[in-house]
Design a protein around this motif. Structure first.
Motif, PDB file in Angstrom:
ATOM      1  N   UNK A 121       2.319  -6.949  17.124  1.00 14.34           N
ATOM      2  CA  UNK A 121       2.590  -5.688  16.433  1.00 14.34           C
ATOM      3  C   UNK A 121       1.403  -4.734  16.559  1.00 14.34           C
ATOM      4  N   UNK A 122       0.193  -5.260  16.432  1.00 15.23           N
ATOM      5  CA  UNK A 122      -0.996  -4.416  16.586  1.00 15.23           C
ATOM      6  C   UNK A 122      -1.055  -3.781  17.967  1.00 15.23           C
ATOM      7  N   UNK A 123      -0.747  -4.555  18.989  1.00 13.43           N
ATOM      8  CA  UNK A 123      -0.775  -4.019  20.347  1.00 13.43           C
ATOM      9  C   UNK A 123       0.311  -2.959  20.535  1.00 13.43           C
ATOM     10  N   UNK A 124       1.465  -3.135  19.914  1.00 12.60           N
ATOM     11  CA  UNK A 124       2.515  -2.114  19.975  1.00 12.60           C
ATOM     12  C   UNK A 124       2.052  -0.822  19.323  1.00 12.60           C
ATOM     13  N   UNK A 125       1.361  -0.953  18.183  1.00 13.39           N
ATOM     14  CA  UNK A 125       0.903   0.230  17.459  1.00 13.39           C
ATOM     15  C   UNK A 125      -0.221   0.955  18.189  1.00 13.39           C
ATOM     16  N   UNK A 126      -1.137   0.187  18.773  1.00 11.77           N
ATOM     17  CA  UNK A 126      -2.348   0.779  19.357  1.00 11.77           C
ATOM     18  C   UNK A 126      -2.196   1.163  20.823  1.00 11.77           C
ATOM     19  N   UNK A 127      -1.262   0.534  21.519  1.00 11.88           N
ATOM     20  CA  UNK A 127      -1.079   0.819  22.946  1.00 11.88           C
ATOM     21  C   UNK A 127       0.384   1.110  23.274  1.00 11.88           C
ATOM     22  N   UNK A 128       0.947   2.146  22.632  1.00 13.27           N
ATOM     23  CA  UNK A 128       2.363   2.465  22.897  1.00 13.27           C
ATOM     24  C   UNK A 128       2.596   2.919  24.330  1.00 13.27           C
ATOM     25  N   UNK A 129       1.526   3.371  25.015  1.00 11.94           N
ATOM     26  CA  UNK A 129       1.668   3.844  26.389  1.00 11.94           C
ATOM     27  C   UNK A 129       1.853   2.705  27.388  1.00 11.94           C
ATOM     28  N   UNK A 130       1.519   1.470  26.970  1.00 15.41           N
ATOM     29  CA  UNK A 130       1.682   0.322  27.864  1.00 15.41           C
ATOM     30  C   UNK A 130       3.120  -0.171  27.837  1.00 15.41           C
ATOM     31  N   UNK A 131       3.551  -0.766  28.938  1.00 13.29           N
ATOM     32  CA  UNK A 131       4.894  -1.343  28.986  1.00 13.29           C
ATOM     33  C   UNK A 131       4.912  -2.650  28.201  1.00 13.29           C
ATOM     34  N   UNK A 132       6.098  -3.114  27.774  1.00 10.58           N
ATOM     35  CA  UNK A 132       6.174  -4.416  27.088  1.00 10.58           C
ATOM     36  C   UNK A 132       5.564  -5.552  27.907  1.00 10.58           C
ATOM     37  N   UNK A 133       5.753  -5.515  29.222  1.00  7.48           N
ATOM     38  CA  UNK A 133       5.192  -6.567  30.074  1.00  7.48           C
ATOM     39  C   UNK A 133       3.659  -6.512  30.066  1.00  7.48           C
ATOM     40  N   UNK A 134       3.096  -5.311  30.090  1.00  8.02           N
ATOM     41  CA  UNK A 134       1.637  -5.167  30.052  1.00  8.02           C
ATOM     42  C   UNK A 134       1.080  -5.657  28.721  1.00  8.02           C
ATOM     43  N   UNK A 135       1.770  -5.331  27.635  1.00  8.92           N
ATOM     44  CA  UNK A 135       1.292  -5.783  26.323  1.00  8.92           C
ATOM     45  C   UNK A 135       1.410  -7.299  26.191  1.00  8.92           C
ATOM     46  N   UNK A 136       2.430  -7.881  26.779  1.00  3.83           N
ATOM     47  CA  UNK A 136       2.578  -9.345  26.716  1.00  3.83           C
ATOM     48  C   UNK A 136       1.442 -10.028  27.467  1.00  3.83           C
ATOM     49  N   UNK A 137       1.084  -9.492  28.631  1.00  2.00           N
ATOM     50  CA  UNK A 137      -0.042 -10.061  29.379  1.00  2.00           C
ATOM     51  C   UNK A 137      -1.336  -9.944  28.578  1.00  2.00           C
ATOM     52  N   UNK A 138      -1.515  -8.788  27.936  1.00  2.00           N
ATOM     53  CA  UNK A 138      -2.710  -8.574  27.126  1.00  2.00           C
ATOM     54  C   UNK A 138      -2.723  -9.528  25.935  1.00  2.00           C
ATOM     55  N   UNK A 139      -1.566  -9.752  25.330  1.00  2.00           N
ATOM     56  CA  UNK A 139      -1.458 -10.668  24.200  1.00  2.00           C
ATOM     57  C   UNK A 139      -1.840 -12.091  24.615  1.00  2.00           C
ATOM     58  N   UNK A 140      -1.367 -12.537  25.749  1.00  2.00           N
ATOM     59  CA  UNK A 140      -1.697 -13.887  26.223  1.00  2.00           C
ATOM     60  C   UNK A 140      -3.185 -14.002  26.547  1.00  2.00           C
ATOM     61  N   UNK A 141      -3.750 -12.954  27.136  1.00  2.00           N
ATOM     62  CA  UNK A 141      -5.178 -12.967  27.423  1.00  2.00           C
ATOM     63  C   UNK A 141      -5.990 -12.994  26.124  1.00  2.00           C
ATOM     64  N   UNK A 142      -5.485 -12.317  25.104  1.00  2.00           N
ATOM     65  CA  UNK A 142      -6.171 -12.298  23.825  1.00  2.00           C
ATOM     66  C   UNK A 142      -6.192 -13.683  23.190  1.00  2.00           C
ATOM     67  N   UNK A 143      -5.092 -14.410  23.292  1.00  3.05           N
ATOM     68  CA  UNK A 143      -5.062 -15.766  22.753  1.00  3.05           C
ATOM     69  C   UNK A 143      -5.949 -16.694  23.583  1.00  3.05           C
ATOM     70  N   UNK A 144      -6.009 -16.469  24.889  1.00  7.88           N
ATOM     71  CA  UNK A 144      -6.926 -17.249  25.720  1.00  7.88           C
ATOM     72  C   UNK A 144      -8.366 -17.013  25.273  1.00  7.88           C
ATOM     73  N   UNK A 145      -8.698 -15.765  24.982  1.00  7.39           N
ATOM     74  CA  UNK A 145     -10.044 -15.431  24.504  1.00  7.39           C
ATOM     75  C   UNK A 145     -10.330 -16.086  23.164  1.00  7.39           C
ATOM     76  N   UNK A 146      -9.320 -16.152  22.296  1.00 10.39           N
ATOM     77  CA  UNK A 146      -9.486 -16.802  20.998  1.00 10.39           C
ATOM     78  C   UNK A 146      -9.732 -18.295  21.165  1.00 10.39           C
ATOM     79  N   UNK A 147      -9.039 -18.919  22.117  1.00  9.20           N
ATOM     80  CA  UNK A 147      -9.272 -20.335  22.384  1.00  9.20           C
ATOM     81  C   UNK A 147     -10.686 -20.586  22.873  1.00  9.20           C
TER      82      UNK A 147
END
Length: 310
Positions: free
Chosen positions: A60-86
């Protein structure tokens, strides 16, 4: 706060599971750094699958902050973010238990002269940071170079609290932990010319905040940075860190002190801080802590931006 003290009670059976977990973690972080990065990414991938509430908040945060990105781009960013958290899970353990020399080899530090100059001038410093996933190791690496005090909240588990504080404070024995609510103690340290790590980028509730834009959304922003700088007669020095993409370590940057700060009003200062926050996050979005409900508090009459937790 006093230095953490070991207690005989830590040997009681109720702490045995935590001892086992900490022991296993200690063994794992003896592995080479490139291997820890790979294992961390795998751990983050598992977290992405099972931590549904946190994934929903970050999405939801990525949707709010990066509305210009496509859903696919935000999903990739979300997965990278969880990788960074790990990866951050092992970075925490590295900062607690790696030797000083081994840890120091990972650091590229820029702008240390700003802290040294403030120290020579007898000026306190609010080291204005952000909640990146690299927060723990960034503070440890900087702590090897310069004494910094940290805002601190005691952990509910006393054994974990002991391990965490001992791990954080070992990098510089002159560093101090300041209770998050101890404003008087913080101001005393600033007036004494010390540097205190402080991050103003989370939602602490509408009552003590001002609503100013962040990523184009009105966000509850605490004016505490301005108040601490004014009352503590301190400089505000932005600090950022990032995990380098080539796996060689971390880049830490101590930026020049903010000029003309505090400004003409708390609103102006809060907006200036949020603009800085946004710029830093845009530079390295995959390493930011997106699982925090940054837009939880809303101005009167505005709808909630997050779904109820499952």
């Amino acid at each position: 706060m006093d230095r953490p003290q070991f207690r005989a009670a830590f040997f009681l059976p109720r702490f045995w599971p935590l001892w086992c977990g900490l022991g296993l973690l200690w063994l794992v972080v003896q592995l080479p750094y490139p291997l820890l990065l790979r294992i961390g990414r795998l751990l983050g991938g598992g977290m992405y699958r099972v931590a549904t509430d946190r994934r929903r908040i970050a999405k939801r945060n990525l949707e709010l902050c990066f509305p210009e990105k496509t859903p696919a781009e935000r999903k990739r960013l979300l997965k990278e973010n969880f990788a960074s958290t790990g990866i951050a899970f092992f970075e925490m353990a590295m900062s607690w238990w790696w030797s000083r020399a081994r840890l120091a080899r990972l650091a590229q530090v820029e702008g240390l002269e700003h802290l040294k100059q403030a120290q020579r001038d007898g000026k306190g410093v609010i080291l204005m940071a952000l909640h990146f996933t690299t927060l723990e190791i960034g503070a440890a690496l900087l702590g090897q170079q310069h004494t910094i005090d940290g805002m601190y909240r005691e952990h509910k588990n006393p054994l974990f609290d002991y391990i965490q504080r001992r791990g954080r404070e070992r990098h510089n024995l002159d560093s101090l932990a300041v209770e998050r609510d101890d404003v008087r103690g913080m101001l005393k340290l600033l007036r004494a010319g010390r540097a205190i790590w402080y991050a103003p980028d989370q939602d602490y509730g509408a009552k003590q905040s001002i609503f100013v834009p962040l990523f184009g959304i009105l966000a509850a922003t605490v004016p505490a940075t301005s108040k601490f700088a004014k009352l503590g007669k301190a400089l505000v020095v932005p600090f950022t860190q990032e995990r380098l993409a080539d796996g060689s370590g971390y880049r830490l940057v101590i930026h020049a002190p903010l000029s003309d700060f505090p400004g003409e009003s708390d609103e102006v200062d809060c907006l200036r801080i949020n603009q800085w926050v946004e710029g830093c996050v845009r530079d390295c979005p995959e390493q930011y802590l997106w699982t925090h409900r940054r837009f939880k508090s809303r101005p009167p009459g505005e709808p909630k931006l997050y779904a109820k937790r499952g």
